[in-house]
Design a protein around this motif. Sequence first.
Motif, PDB file in Angstrom:
ATOM      1  N   THR A   1     -24.205  42.888  10.544  1.00  0.00           N
ATOM      2  CA  THR A   1     -25.110  42.812  11.419  1.00  0.00           C
ATOM      3  C   THR A   1     -24.426  43.479  12.603  1.00  0.00           C
ATOM      4  O   THR A   1     -23.061  44.301  12.519  1.00  0.00           O
ATOM      5  N   ALA A   2     -25.379  44.018  13.788  1.00  0.00           N
ATOM      6  CA  ALA A   2     -24.548  44.943  14.705  1.00  0.00           C
ATOM      7  C   ALA A   2     -23.860  44.264  15.749  1.00  0.00           C
ATOM      8  O   ALA A   2     -22.151  45.100  15.921  1.00  0.00           O
ATOM      9  N   GLU A   3     -23.776  42.911  16.150  1.00  0.00           N
ATOM     10  CA  GLU A   3     -23.540  42.150  16.637  1.00  0.00           C
ATOM     11  C   GLU A   3     -22.102  41.714  15.626  1.00  0.00           C
ATOM     12  O   GLU A   3     -21.042  41.737  16.736  1.00  0.00           O
ATOM     13  N   GLU A   4     -22.018  41.615  14.900  1.00  0.00           N
ATOM     14  CA  GLU A   4     -20.932  41.542  14.126  1.00  0.00           C
ATOM     15  C   GLU A   4     -19.956  42.251  14.080  1.00  0.00           C
ATOM     16  O   GLU A   4     -18.127  42.485  13.916  1.00  0.00           O
ATOM     17  N   ILE A   5     -19.958  43.898  14.334  1.00  0.00           N
ATOM     18  CA  ILE A   5     -19.493  44.809  13.223  1.00  0.00           C
ATOM     19  C   ILE A   5     -18.949  45.382  15.135  1.00  0.00           C
ATOM     20  O   ILE A   5     -18.117  45.262  14.971  1.00  0.00           O
ATOM     21  N   ALA A   6     -19.891  44.513  15.943  1.00  0.00           N
ATOM     22  CA  ALA A   6     -18.940  45.438  17.386  1.00  0.00           C
ATOM     23  C   ALA A   6     -17.992  44.601  17.794  1.00  0.00           C
ATOM     24  O   ALA A   6     -17.313  45.088  18.696  1.00  0.00           O
ATOM     25  N   LYS A   7     -17.930  42.995  17.301  1.00  0.00           N
ATOM     26  CA  LYS A   7     -16.415  42.163  17.186  1.00  0.00           C
ATOM     27  C   LYS A   7     -16.014  42.321  16.653  1.00  0.00           C
ATOM     28  O   LYS A   7     -14.586  42.532  17.415  1.00  0.00           O
ATOM     29  N   LYS A   8     -15.932  43.220  15.270  1.00  0.00           N
ATOM     30  CA  LYS A   8     -14.784  43.363  14.598  1.00  0.00           C
ATOM     31  C   LYS A   8     -14.480  44.915  14.612  1.00  0.00           C
ATOM     32  O   LYS A   8     -12.758  45.053  14.853  1.00  0.00           O
TER      33      LYS A   8
ATOM     34  N   ILE B   1     -28.874  45.034   8.914  1.00  0.00           N
ATOM     35  CA  ILE B   1     -28.336  44.893   8.340  1.00  0.00           C
ATOM     36  C   ILE B   1     -27.077  46.541   8.580  1.00  0.00           C
ATOM     37  O   ILE B   1     -28.168  47.618   8.467  1.00  0.00           O
ATOM     38  N   TYR B   2     -25.736  46.855   8.944  1.00  0.00           N
ATOM     39  CA  TYR B   2     -25.564  48.394   8.788  1.00  0.00           C
ATOM     40  C   TYR B   2     -24.136  48.045   7.372  1.00  0.00           C
ATOM     41  O   TYR B   2     -23.531  47.355   7.533  1.00  0.00           O
ATOM     42  N   ALA B   3     -23.649  49.337   8.039  1.00  0.00           N
ATOM     43  CA  ALA B   3     -22.806  49.469   7.146  1.00  0.00           C
ATOM     44  C   ALA B   3     -22.411  50.949   7.673  1.00  0.00           C
ATOM     45  O   ALA B   3     -21.992  51.793   8.560  1.00  0.00           O
ATOM     46  N   VAL B   4     -20.679  50.463   7.447  1.00  0.00           N
ATOM     47  CA  VAL B   4     -19.544  50.673   8.664  1.00  0.00           C
ATOM     48  C   VAL B   4     -18.517  51.573   7.173  1.00  0.00           C
ATOM     49  O   VAL B   4     -17.977  50.785   6.479  1.00  0.00           O
ATOM     50  N   TYR B   5     -18.357  53.226   7.170  1.00  0.00           N
ATOM     51  CA  TYR B   5     -17.447  53.725   6.819  1.00  0.00           C
ATOM     52  C   TYR B   5     -16.609  54.766   7.241  1.00  0.00           C
ATOM     53  O   TYR B   5     -16.768  55.168   8.442  1.00  0.00           O
ATOM     54  N   ARG B   6     -15.673  55.222   6.668  1.00  0.00           N
ATOM     55  CA  ARG B   6     -14.295  55.766   6.886  1.00  0.00           C
ATOM     56  C   ARG B   6     -14.539  57.169   5.954  1.00  0.00           C
ATOM     57  O   ARG B   6     -13.831  56.614   4.386  1.00  0.00           O
ATOM     58  N   GLY B   7     -15.166  57.956   5.778  1.00  0.00           N
ATOM     59  CA  GLY B   7     -15.099  59.111   4.832  1.00  0.00           C
ATOM     60  C   GLY B   7     -15.993  58.352   3.725  1.00  0.00           C
ATOM     61  O   GLY B   7     -17.296  57.826   3.598  1.00  0.00           O
TER      62      GLY B   7
END
Length: 63
Positions: free
Chosen positions: A21-28, A7-13
């Motif tokens: 997951t990497a797949e979910e984030i890549a798609k989004k 599981i990954y988290a994506v942050y902006r600031g």
Amino acid sequence: MMVSRQIYAVYRGEQNLMDGTAEEIAKKLNIRVESVRKQSTPTAQKRNKGQRLVVIKLGRELY
């Protein structure tokens, strides 16, 4: 049989944009799965200091 996934988290600031997951984030974000995984490495994080998006590994989830 239990399977685990990273599981990954994506942050902006300081703002958390999403977890998944990497797949979910890549798609989004409309990027490649390999890009998500690469951006979460310590080397990529040092190189990309000051970038808009930061990807961090949170851990593994069993399902």
